[in-house]
Design a protein around this motif. Sequence first.
Motif, PDB file in Angstrom:
ATOM      1  N   TYR A 334       0.801  -0.927  -0.108  1.00 25.26           N
ATOM      2  CA  TYR A 334       0.005   0.169   0.090  1.00 25.26           C
ATOM      3  C   TYR A 334       0.735   1.248  -0.132  1.00 25.26           C
ATOM      4  CZ  TYR A 334      -4.575  -2.204   0.775  1.00 25.26           C
ATOM      5  OH  TYR A 334      -5.545  -3.065   0.290  1.00 25.26           O
ATOM      6  N   PHE A 335       2.029   1.186   0.865  1.00 27.13           N
ATOM      7  CA  PHE A 335       2.840   2.454   1.018  1.00 27.13           C
ATOM      8  C   PHE A 335       3.492   2.645  -0.369  1.00 27.13           C
ATOM      9  CE2 PHE A 335       7.213   3.849   1.163  1.00 27.13           C
ATOM     10  CZ  PHE A 335       7.090   5.177   1.938  1.00 27.13           C
ATOM     11  N   THR A 376      12.100  12.051   3.441  1.00 29.08           N
ATOM     12  CA  THR A 376      13.029  11.409   4.479  1.00 29.08           C
ATOM     13  C   THR A 376      12.820  11.526   5.872  1.00 29.08           C
ATOM     14  OG1 THR A 376      14.527  13.357   4.334  1.00 29.08           O
ATOM     15  CG2 THR A 376      14.949  11.640   2.857  1.00 29.08           C
ATOM     16  N   ARG A 377      12.032  12.984   6.172  1.00 27.82           N
ATOM     17  CA  ARG A 377      11.548  13.501   7.420  1.00 27.82           C
ATOM     18  C   ARG A 377      10.138  13.181   7.762  1.00 27.82           C
ATOM     19  NH1 ARG A 377      14.326  17.238   4.545  1.00 27.82           N
ATOM     20  NH2 ARG A 377      12.266  18.431   4.092  1.00 27.82           N
ATOM     21  N   ILE A 396       2.456   2.723  14.766  1.00 26.39           N
ATOM     22  CA  ILE A 396       2.593   3.610  13.552  1.00 26.39           C
ATOM     23  C   ILE A 396       4.046   3.986  13.504  1.00 26.39           C
ATOM     24  CG2 ILE A 396       1.798   5.664  12.577  1.00 26.39           C
ATOM     25  CD1 ILE A 396      -0.994   5.175  13.574  1.00 26.39           C
ATOM     26  N   ALA A 397       4.616   4.650  14.739  1.00 19.33           N
ATOM     27  CA  ALA A 397       5.749   5.319  14.606  1.00 19.33           C
ATOM     28  C   ALA A 397       6.985   4.389  14.086  1.00 19.33           C
ATOM     29  CB  ALA A 397       6.401   5.481  16.073  1.00 19.33           C
ATOM     30  N   SER A 398       6.897   2.943  14.419  1.00 18.26           N
ATOM     31  CA  SER A 398       7.840   1.916  13.810  1.00 18.26           C
ATOM     32  C   SER A 398       7.684   1.760  12.192  1.00 18.26           C
ATOM     33  CB  SER A 398       7.624   0.632  14.454  1.00 18.26           C
ATOM     34  OG  SER A 398       6.523   0.158  13.941  1.00 18.26           O
ATOM     35  N   PHE A 399       6.436   1.964  11.620  1.00 21.20           N
ATOM     36  CA  PHE A 399       6.362   2.192  10.190  1.00 21.20           C
ATOM     37  C   PHE A 399       6.903   3.362   9.585  1.00 21.20           C
ATOM     38  CE2 PHE A 399       3.643  -1.879  11.229  1.00 21.20           C
ATOM     39  CZ  PHE A 399       3.898  -2.433  10.050  1.00 21.20           C
ATOM     40  N   LEU A 402      10.570   3.288   9.232  1.00 20.37           N
ATOM     41  CA  LEU A 402      10.839   2.422   8.158  1.00 20.37           C
ATOM     42  C   LEU A 402      10.679   2.898   6.696  1.00 20.37           C
ATOM     43  CD1 LEU A 402      11.812  -0.446   7.566  1.00 20.37           C
ATOM     44  CD2 LEU A 402       9.651  -1.233   7.491  1.00 20.37           C
ATOM     45  N   PHE A 403       9.516   3.714   6.768  1.00 19.77           N
ATOM     46  CA  PHE A 403       9.254   4.537   5.544  1.00 19.77           C
ATOM     47  C   PHE A 403      10.251   5.563   5.164  1.00 19.77           C
ATOM     48  CE2 PHE A 403       4.353   3.351   6.441  1.00 19.77           C
ATOM     49  CZ  PHE A 403       4.811   2.142   5.755  1.00 19.77           C
ATOM     50  N   SER A 404      10.436   6.246   6.460  1.00 21.01           N
ATOM     51  CA  SER A 404      11.485   7.308   6.302  1.00 21.01           C
ATOM     52  C   SER A 404      12.706   6.736   5.553  1.00 21.01           C
ATOM     53  CB  SER A 404      11.782   8.129   7.683  1.00 21.01           C
ATOM     54  OG  SER A 404      10.585   8.622   7.862  1.00 21.01           O
ATOM     55  N   ARG A 405      13.400   5.503   6.092  1.00 21.55           N
ATOM     56  CA  ARG A 405      14.543   4.861   5.806  1.00 21.55           C
ATOM     57  C   ARG A 405      14.502   4.569   4.245  1.00 21.55           C
ATOM     58  NH1 ARG A 405      19.802   4.860   5.496  1.00 21.55           N
ATOM     59  NH2 ARG A 405      20.510   2.888   4.905  1.00 21.55           N
ATOM     60  N   ALA A 406      13.102   4.187   3.602  1.00 23.98           N
ATOM     61  CA  ALA A 406      13.212   3.998   2.306  1.00 23.98           C
ATOM     62  C   ALA A 406      13.157   5.373   1.557  1.00 23.98           C
ATOM     63  CB  ALA A 406      11.711   3.353   2.006  1.00 23.98           C
TER      64      ALA A 406
END
Length: 561
Positions: A334-335, A376-377, A396-399, A402-406
């Motif tokens: 989805y992301f 990124t932020r 939600i914070a952990s995801f 992870l999305f920021s890292r991507a």
Amino acid sequence: MVAPHICLSQSAEYRENYIVQENKLWCQFCNVEIDHERKNSVDKHIKTLKHLNNKNKNNSNLLIQRTLPSFENTLNEREKINKEIVEAFTYADIPLEKIEKLKPFLLNHCKNVGLITGANQLREKYLPLSYEIALQKLKNDVINKIICLTIDETTDRCGWHAVNILFSFDNKTKLAKTEFLSNVNASSISQFVMNTIHFYNISYENIIFFISDNASYMKLAYSNLSPFLPNLKHNCCLAHILNLIGEAWVNFQKFELEHLLQNGIESSTLAPLPVKTRWNSWFLFLCWIKPLYSHLITFVTAEYSINHDSKAVRDLYTFCQNRSHVFCVKIFIYFITYNSKRLINDLEFFKIRNKAIAPFVYSRIVSLQAFLSSGTRNPPISNEIFQLLNEENQDIASFVSLFSRAFILANEKCEKHISHHPVLLFFKAIQCFDPRFIQSNSSNHNMENYRIIKEFYLPTDTLIQEWAVYCGLNESIEEFDDLDLYWQGKRHILPEFSSLALIYIWLPVSGVDIERSFSSYKSILSDRRVALKEENIQMLNFLYFNLSNNDDYNNELMIYE
């Protein structure tokens, strides 16, 4: 008696040294007539010291520019029909030997079929003749034209290193030459480019763009060429760069999509399975799988209960039994589908071939950089994703982390390839040929801002006056995006400036055409045609690509439909 054009079609060496002018054979380097009826005279001249010296000097003053009509008008009816057979078969990608099987049908239903020769004659005599006529037309077309070069290499099914070089000019792209190199490196690429420029007798100052991929040897080849070609700029293929940025997500292991990609999924709707050489296919596959994901989980479970002999089924079933993994992959799909839309659209934009888009490149790149940097932020997360996370009581914070890292990985790729792109500032300057950009702010009216454009560095008086008129125009063009039509309509009031604009707005922004040329090449050199001679492959590839991109030839075909 052997006609001069037939003599010319018998050897690649003849075509390299001689031309036909007014039904006579001439040496294009020595400017002397050769007795074409005596093979010994033709062979002897190209070995003389005078000829070799003239050829090595490559003096453009000595080169004869042949007129195409003088060549084509010497063909008799038999030669014309066989030349057209070669062109038709090549355009349709039909091997010339198929003429033998078609002859019975043609004899029953067509006139003048008796003039059509056999496959050997088509291949040995009329393929070189068709090639020579098309080649001379291209040589005439590029006289005094501003040229953009696109070059790339592929290894074919025979293990040969095939290199194609394209010319882009006057809103059209042509395959100039195919060469087989024993070693592909900066030196061999540089030499091939220079030989091609000399072969077409193009002025060094008229070569302005060198388009290639990001390979280090291509960048070094540009460095080797730039001292000789004063106006040359290196445009690393932007579509290729966008694909590299997208691969940051493709290869991001945290997304855990290996099971779906490696084991594959069968579908009656023919899923667009990812292909590394087909840009955007990974993202398009995920867009396809998103609405079917829950059904696929059910399908795998049912398939395993029926028959689990297949390792792929067993691996997928193991994956499906892990509820946490199944949910995470769903969120990742989805992301990615939500955030990849910009990457997909930008890549498709840079693949556009039939529209003047060069003035829009810089703003597109700046927008992409801003999107990735912001992600990124604060990575964009859709309401749909938030709803899924809340329903499963997920952190939600952990995801988000992870999305920021991507986004960080994609942004790093962008910074590496885009921020120091060799023609980024050049694309920024040619925004001036977009009237909406000029009208958006009076600060854009300063001609000094665009001095990177050669003609603006020391502009003529006429160009200065026309620039003032252009900046003073008050037009309603908010919805206007066809720059070619706009500048064609300005020829009467801005003749010099519009001619300049019609060059720069059509600058190719990617190497998409070179990829198409290799698709054509691989179609010609199929598994059943690997015995083709190198020379015949070169001629067929030249004709196939250029006939497919020939408006005149396509228009002739439409007349008969």
